[in-house]
Design an enzyme around this catalytic site. Structure first.
Site, PDB file in Angstrom:
ATOM      1  N   SER A  95      -2.748   5.775  -1.499  1.00 15.70           N
ATOM      2  CA  SER A  95      -2.982   4.684  -2.444  1.00 15.70           C
ATOM      3  C   SER A  95      -1.650   4.359  -3.122  1.00 15.70           C
ATOM      4  O   SER A  95      -1.161   5.137  -3.934  1.00 15.70           O
ATOM      5  CB  SER A  95      -4.015   5.094  -3.495  1.00 15.70           C
ATOM      6  OG  SER A  95      -5.263   5.312  -2.888  1.00 15.70           O
ATOM      7  N   LYS A 169      -8.471  -1.140  -3.030  1.00 15.46           N
ATOM      8  CA  LYS A 169      -8.459   0.185  -3.661  1.00 15.46           C
ATOM      9  C   LYS A 169      -8.143   0.058  -5.148  1.00 15.46           C
ATOM     10  O   LYS A 169      -8.725   0.758  -5.984  1.00 15.46           O
ATOM     11  CB  LYS A 169      -7.436   1.090  -2.968  1.00 15.46           C
ATOM     12  CG  LYS A 169      -7.265   2.477  -3.620  1.00 15.46           C
ATOM     13  CD  LYS A 169      -8.571   3.266  -3.651  1.00 15.46           C
ATOM     14  CE  LYS A 169      -8.464   4.558  -4.458  1.00 15.46           C
ATOM     15  NZ  LYS A 169      -7.724   5.629  -3.775  1.00 15.46           N
ATOM     16  N   LYS A 237      -1.184   6.672 -11.987  1.00 14.25           N
ATOM     17  CA  LYS A 237      -0.411   5.939 -10.975  1.00 14.25           C
ATOM     18  C   LYS A 237      -1.169   4.698 -10.519  1.00 14.25           C
ATOM     19  O   LYS A 237      -0.613   3.603 -10.419  1.00 14.25           O
ATOM     20  CB  LYS A 237      -0.117   6.871  -9.797  1.00 14.25           C
ATOM     21  CG  LYS A 237       0.598   6.246  -8.610  1.00 14.25           C
ATOM     22  CD  LYS A 237      -0.327   5.919  -7.452  1.00 14.25           C
ATOM     23  CE  LYS A 237      -0.974   7.145  -6.876  1.00 14.25           C
ATOM     24  NZ  LYS A 237      -1.850   6.837  -5.705  1.00 14.25           N
TER      25      LYS A 237
END
Length: 289
Positions: A95, A169, A237
């Site tokens: 990701s 995502k 993140k």
């Protein structure tokens, strides 16, 4: 059966690689810390000691890495670029920032190497049970060629061209991050009001507020069990990439911005390696002031 090179044998990568091996694929594994990759030997994996070794002669190279920096270090290395055979396929299941995805898709295309961005959702449980949601960006031909392989890991869906997987995502992580915050507040309100939070979760089962996050993360919060399944640093993140992706299309995401700052404070307070459900602790801190 295709020969698979698998890079990144961590919390997610280990069970994913194990499922591929159990399905009969020939798989070479590489991890920066070799002891993590060595655990796959008993399932029939060949352990590579270098990036060059894992990509050489592989038909498909899967990367399941921690963040942008890790992807840059692997895919940006000459060992990676120079040793993948022509017409092979790279599937990046990490990701990362969509900008990184686009960059390496273009670099690999110049070398006649196919590319899919295919980040996942479902955590370590989904990886173990091979029930991951797999959001795929790329061309339809490459997706179809890799569908059976991806199906072993979960439920792959082609969302659109390259970067569509990463954007999907990020959309997923908006919902995850915001919902964790909502569940943390709900549990806290029950605890402070003398209402049994476990019974609250039971009562909400099947209703509009029910979710995997309520049932799983809510119970972790009640039990104060924040052993990492999905790390707080990883969620931070993702929240940072969400804000940056919004900026790239001149879109402000106010709720995501708030959750991002809460995760940032949580990491600064030393909770970076705890489960992302430990956002509960950020709510606790606010209420102790």
């Amino acid at each position: 059966m295709k020969n698979i090179g698998f890079i990144g044998i961590g919390l997610m990568g280990f069970p994913m690689a194990k499922n591929l091996l159990k399905s009969g694929y020939n798989l070479k594994a590489y991890n920066r810390s070799q002891d993590k990759a060595d655990r796959l030997k008993e399932f029939g994996a060949e352990i590579s000691t270098s990036i060059k070794g894992v990509v050489t002669n592989s038909d498909v190279v899967i990367a399941m890495l921690t963040d942008d920096a890790a992807v840059e270090k692997v895919m940006g290395s000459d060992e990676f670029i120079s040793n993948i055979k022509e017409s092979a396929t790279v599937i990046d299941m990490s990701s990362v920032n969509p900008v990184i995805t686009k960059k390496y898709a273009e670099i690999l295309k110049e070398k006649n190497i196919n590319y899919l961005d295919a980040p996942v959702s479902g955590g370590t449980i989904g990886a173990e049970e091979a029930s991951l949601a797999i959001m795929v960006g790329g061309d339809e031909k490459t997706f179809k060629e890799c569908y059976d392989l991806l199906k072993i890991l979960g439920n792959p869906t082609l969302v659109g061209p390259v970067t569509s997987g990463q954007i999907s995502k990020l959309a997923n992580q908006i919902i995850v991050g915001v919902t964790i915050g909502a569940v943390a507040e709900a549990v806290t309100l029950c605890e402070k009001s003398g209402t049994n939070p476990s019974k609250m979760i039971e009562a909400l089962s099947g209703g509009w507020a029910d979710s995997k996050i309520l049932q799983t993360h809510g119970k972790r919060m009640i039990g104060k069990d924040f052993s990492p399944k999905g790390k707080t640093t990883t969620q931070l993140k993702d929240m940072t990439n969400i804000i940056n992706a919004g900026k790239a299309v001149d879109t402000h995401l106010p709720i995501s911005s708030l959750i991002k700052e809460m995760y940032k404070d949580l990491v600064a307070d030393g909770h970076g390696n705890t489960d992302h459900s430990s956002l509960y602790n950020a709510i606790e801190k606010i209420n102790k002031k």
